[in-house]
Design a protein around this motif. Structure first.
Motif, PDB file in Angstrom:
ATOM      1  N   SER A 185       0.857  -1.188   0.000  1.00  0.00           N
ATOM      2  CA  SER A 185       0.000   0.000   0.000  1.00  0.00           C
ATOM      3  C   SER A 185       0.889   1.233   0.000  1.00  0.00           C
ATOM      4  O   SER A 185       2.058   1.175   0.407  1.00  0.00           O
ATOM      5  N   ILE A 186       0.340   2.337  -0.455  1.00  0.00           N
ATOM      6  CA  ILE A 186       1.119   3.572  -0.491  1.00  0.00           C
ATOM      7  C   ILE A 186       1.439   4.039   0.925  1.00  0.00           C
ATOM      8  O   ILE A 186       2.546   4.529   1.197  1.00  0.00           O
ATOM      9  N   THR A 187       0.509   3.869   1.851  1.00  0.00           N
ATOM     10  CA  THR A 187       0.780   4.234   3.244  1.00  0.00           C
ATOM     11  C   THR A 187       1.952   3.441   3.799  1.00  0.00           C
ATOM     12  O   THR A 187       2.831   3.988   4.473  1.00  0.00           O
ATOM     13  N   LYS A 188       1.977   2.144   3.506  1.00  0.00           N
ATOM     14  CA  LYS A 188       3.079   1.301   3.974  1.00  0.00           C
ATOM     15  C   LYS A 188       4.406   1.734   3.333  1.00  0.00           C
ATOM     16  O   LYS A 188       5.449   1.751   3.998  1.00  0.00           O
ATOM     17  N   LEU A 189       4.376   2.103   2.069  1.00  0.00           N
ATOM     18  CA  LEU A 189       5.579   2.607   1.406  1.00  0.00           C
ATOM     19  C   LEU A 189       6.077   3.876   2.078  1.00  0.00           C
ATOM     20  O   LEU A 189       7.287   4.064   2.267  1.00  0.00           O
ATOM     21  N   ILE A 250      -1.206  10.096   8.584  1.00  0.00           N
ATOM     22  CA  ILE A 250      -1.130   8.902   7.723  1.00  0.00           C
ATOM     23  C   ILE A 250      -0.822   7.663   8.549  1.00  0.00           C
ATOM     24  O   ILE A 250      -1.491   6.632   8.443  1.00  0.00           O
ATOM     25  N   TYR A 251       0.218   7.767   9.399  1.00  0.00           N
ATOM     26  CA  TYR A 251       0.662   6.591  10.148  1.00  0.00           C
ATOM     27  C   TYR A 251      -0.371   6.127  11.184  1.00  0.00           C
ATOM     28  O   TYR A 251      -0.475   4.939  11.486  1.00  0.00           O
ATOM     29  N   SER A 252      -1.125   7.088  11.730  1.00  0.00           N
ATOM     30  CA  SER A 252      -2.118   6.733  12.741  1.00  0.00           C
ATOM     31  C   SER A 252      -3.409   6.226  12.127  1.00  0.00           C
ATOM     32  O   SER A 252      -4.289   5.729  12.832  1.00  0.00           O
ATOM     33  N   GLY A 253      -3.551   6.373  10.803  1.00  0.00           N
ATOM     34  CA  GLY A 253      -4.745   5.909  10.123  1.00  0.00           C
ATOM     35  C   GLY A 253      -5.900   6.893  10.149  1.00  0.00           C
ATOM     36  O   GLY A 253      -7.020   6.542   9.753  1.00  0.00           O
ATOM     37  N   VAL A 254      -5.644   8.131  10.600  1.00  0.00           N
ATOM     38  CA  VAL A 254      -6.699   9.138  10.643  1.00  0.00           C
ATOM     39  C   VAL A 254      -7.150   9.491   9.235  1.00  0.00           C
ATOM     40  O   VAL A 254      -8.340   9.688   8.979  1.00  0.00           O
ATOM     41  N   PHE A 255      -6.163   9.589   8.303  1.00  0.00           N
ATOM     42  CA  PHE A 255      -6.526   9.826   6.912  1.00  0.00           C
ATOM     43  C   PHE A 255      -5.548   9.118   5.980  1.00  0.00           C
ATOM     44  O   PHE A 255      -4.449   8.728   6.394  1.00  0.00           O
ATOM     45  N   THR A 256      -5.966   8.936   4.752  1.00  0.00           N
ATOM     46  CA  THR A 256      -5.143   8.271   3.738  1.00  0.00           C
ATOM     47  C   THR A 256      -4.102   9.244   3.198  1.00  0.00           C
ATOM     48  O   THR A 256      -4.195  10.461   3.434  1.00  0.00           O
ATOM     49  N   PRO A 257      -3.086   8.745   2.455  1.00  0.00           N
ATOM     50  CA  PRO A 257      -2.119   9.669   1.843  1.00  0.00           C
ATOM     51  C   PRO A 257      -2.777  10.722   0.962  1.00  0.00           C
ATOM     52  O   PRO A 257      -2.360  11.882   0.956  1.00  0.00           O
ATOM     53  N   THR A 258      -3.807  10.331   0.216  1.00  0.00           N
ATOM     54  CA  THR A 258      -4.505  11.295  -0.638  1.00  0.00           C
ATOM     55  C   THR A 258      -5.184  12.369   0.204  1.00  0.00           C
ATOM     56  O   THR A 258      -5.096  13.566  -0.075  1.00  0.00           O
ATOM     57  N   GLY A 445       2.233  -1.817  12.674  1.00  0.00           N
ATOM     58  CA  GLY A 445       1.101  -2.682  12.403  1.00  0.00           C
ATOM     59  C   GLY A 445       0.771  -2.958  10.950  1.00  0.00           C
ATOM     60  O   GLY A 445      -0.317  -3.457  10.636  1.00  0.00           O
ATOM     61  N   PHE A 446       1.698  -2.707  10.019  1.00  0.00           N
ATOM     62  CA  PHE A 446       1.438  -3.006   8.612  1.00  0.00           C
ATOM     63  C   PHE A 446       1.918  -4.413   8.276  1.00  0.00           C
ATOM     64  O   PHE A 446       2.901  -4.876   8.783  1.00  0.00           O
TER      65      PHE A 446
END
Length: 446
Positions: A185-189, A250-258, A445-446
């Motif tokens: 995923s882009i977040t994981k990258l 991004i890392y906390s999952g509050v919002f996506t990279p976009t 957690g990824f």
């Protein structure tokens, strides 16, 4: 037929490049000719190109470009550079180290190599020259450090790698041998790029220290002044908060990279208008024009590269290349060495985003067959291609640093090779030790 089509695609692409055609025309022209040879409807080429830019993650591209332009106009990047300068203090080569760290900070905002080089170079090169640094050396440090802008998240090339790789699943043979691969995923990258980004920065800082010690280059002051450091941090509080807000969300999952790119835009507008009070409507319009120009150029390349990559996949050319290479050796370290040298060579001649779109369909199946994690592959690809910004003949950062600092391209090129060599060492380190890329994503957690 497969070999014939490979010659048409890559031969046509190189031929068009050789006669001076833009890279977009070269990619699209070679693809169109291959379509005609295969007797396919050329309308499909346009449909593939349109579909390639219709996905949600790609919306982050123009948004991050606009956020970077607004942050520069709002004075956020200037304050980050001021903090880096004061932290340098009396350290040998301190201003050179501050330049590397400023590029690291700014890279967390702009996601672009040339943009990072220009923004930091306009401030740091004159400061270094004033402290008796050689002008060409000051420009070389800046050009070499600007490549960090595409490694430190949010990174535009990492977004493009994610988009290119998400359409490539692991071959059944690889799944049968190694089991299911971790999800890409882009977040994981983005998370995976943090530690490698600091490793690449460390190689530049070390090189700068060794050269500065030999040349006698000093820092900004004779000793650290806590009052100056404190003032810089107070003045730059909202600037420091920007990367934490973007990456933390991004890392906390509050919002996506976009979504984080949109948050960054509104944050920049709020800080620029109401806190720093440096933004005006004219500056906002200039930022929009810059975003339109850069996004348009990138998307045109993406159009053509998507069609080129789709043809490679449909004709199973990557699988044939993988089989041929693995027939020679299945040693992971040897394959990585060959791949890194290929990436370094390609980076000397080709724009980074186009290189990613062309290379990923060929490279990723090979690495899947060796059991490599796709996230780790993405980080190594981007780290290796980041060096291309500082290597001629393309070397975009060298040309930007020349325009900003006043040294000639030849003078900068003569001083930049130690930084290139140590950066290559950093890439090999990241490639040979996957944990450097994968430890942090697993930790969160990824």
């Amino acid at each position: 037929m497969q070999e014939y089509l490979t010659i048409i695609l890559f031969g046509g692409f190189l031929l068009l490049l050789f006669i001076g055609a833009p890279i977009t025309v070269s990619l699209a022209g070679a693809s169109m000719f291959a379509y005609l040879v295969l007797d396919k409807n050329p309308i499909a080429l346009v449909q593939i190109a349109f579909t390639s830019v219709g996905n949600f993650p790609l919306m982050a591209l123009p948004a991050f470009i606009l956020a970077g332009a607004l942050m520069e106009a709002a004075g956020i990047s200037k304050r980050l550079v001021d903090i880096a300068e004061t932290l340098a203090g009396p350290v040998t080569g301190g201003l050179g180290a501050a330049t590397v760290m400023a590029c690291l900070f700014f890279g967390a905002i702009s996601g672009s190599g040339p943009a990072t080089t220009a923004a930091v170079g306009m401030l740091m090169v004159p400061a270094m020259v004033k402290r008796d640094y050689d002008k060409s050396y000051a420009s070389a440090v800046t050009a070499a450090s600007g490549g960090l802008g595409i490694i430190i998240p949010p990174s535009i090339p990492l977004v493009i790698f994610g988009i290119a790789a998400l359409g490539l699943s692991a071959p059944p043979e690889a799944v049968a041998k190694y089991g299911n691969f971790d999800t890409l995923s882009i977040t994981k990258l983005f998370v995976a790029g943090v530690i490698p980004g600091f490793i690449m920065a460390s190689t530049l800082v070390l090189t700068n220290y060794i050269i500065s010690k030999r040349k006698g280059y000093r820092g900004l002051s004779n000793q650290w002044a806590l009052s100056s450091v404190g003032y810089a941090f107070r003045r730059g509080f909202w600037s420091i908060l920007a990367p934490f807000l973007i990456l933390g969300g991004i890392y906390s999952g509050v919002f996506t990279p976009t979504e984080s790119a949109v948050v960054a835009i509104f944050y920049s507008l709020a800080v620029g208008f109401f806190i720093h009070r440096q933004l005006s409507m004219n500056r906002v319009l200039d930022s929009l024009l810059t975003t339109t120009r850069i996004s348009g150029r990138v998307l045109l390349i993406l159009f053509a590269a998507s069609v080129f990559g789709r043809l490679l996949i449909e004709q199973r050319i990557p699988v044939a290349v993988a089989d041929s290479l693995l027939g020679l050796t299945d040693n992971m370290y040897l394959v990585w060495s060959m791949m890194i040298m290929l990436l370094l060579f390609v980076g000397m001649f080709m724009e980074t985003l186009a290189a990613i779109m062309i290379i990923v369909p060929v490279l990723l199946p090979i690495m899947y067959m060796l059991g490599a994690d796709p996230t780790h592959v993405g980080i190594v690809v981007v780290c290796a291609l980041s060096i291309g910004f500082a290597t001629p003949p393309l070397g975009e950062n060298i040309f930007v640093a020349s325009g900003v600092g006043g040294a000639t391209v030849e003078q900068i090129t003569a001083k930049i090779h130690p930084f290139v060599i140590t950066s290559v060492f950093g890439v090999f380190l990241i490639a040979f030790f996957p944990a450097l890329s994968l430890w942090l994503p697993r930790l969160v957690g990824f």
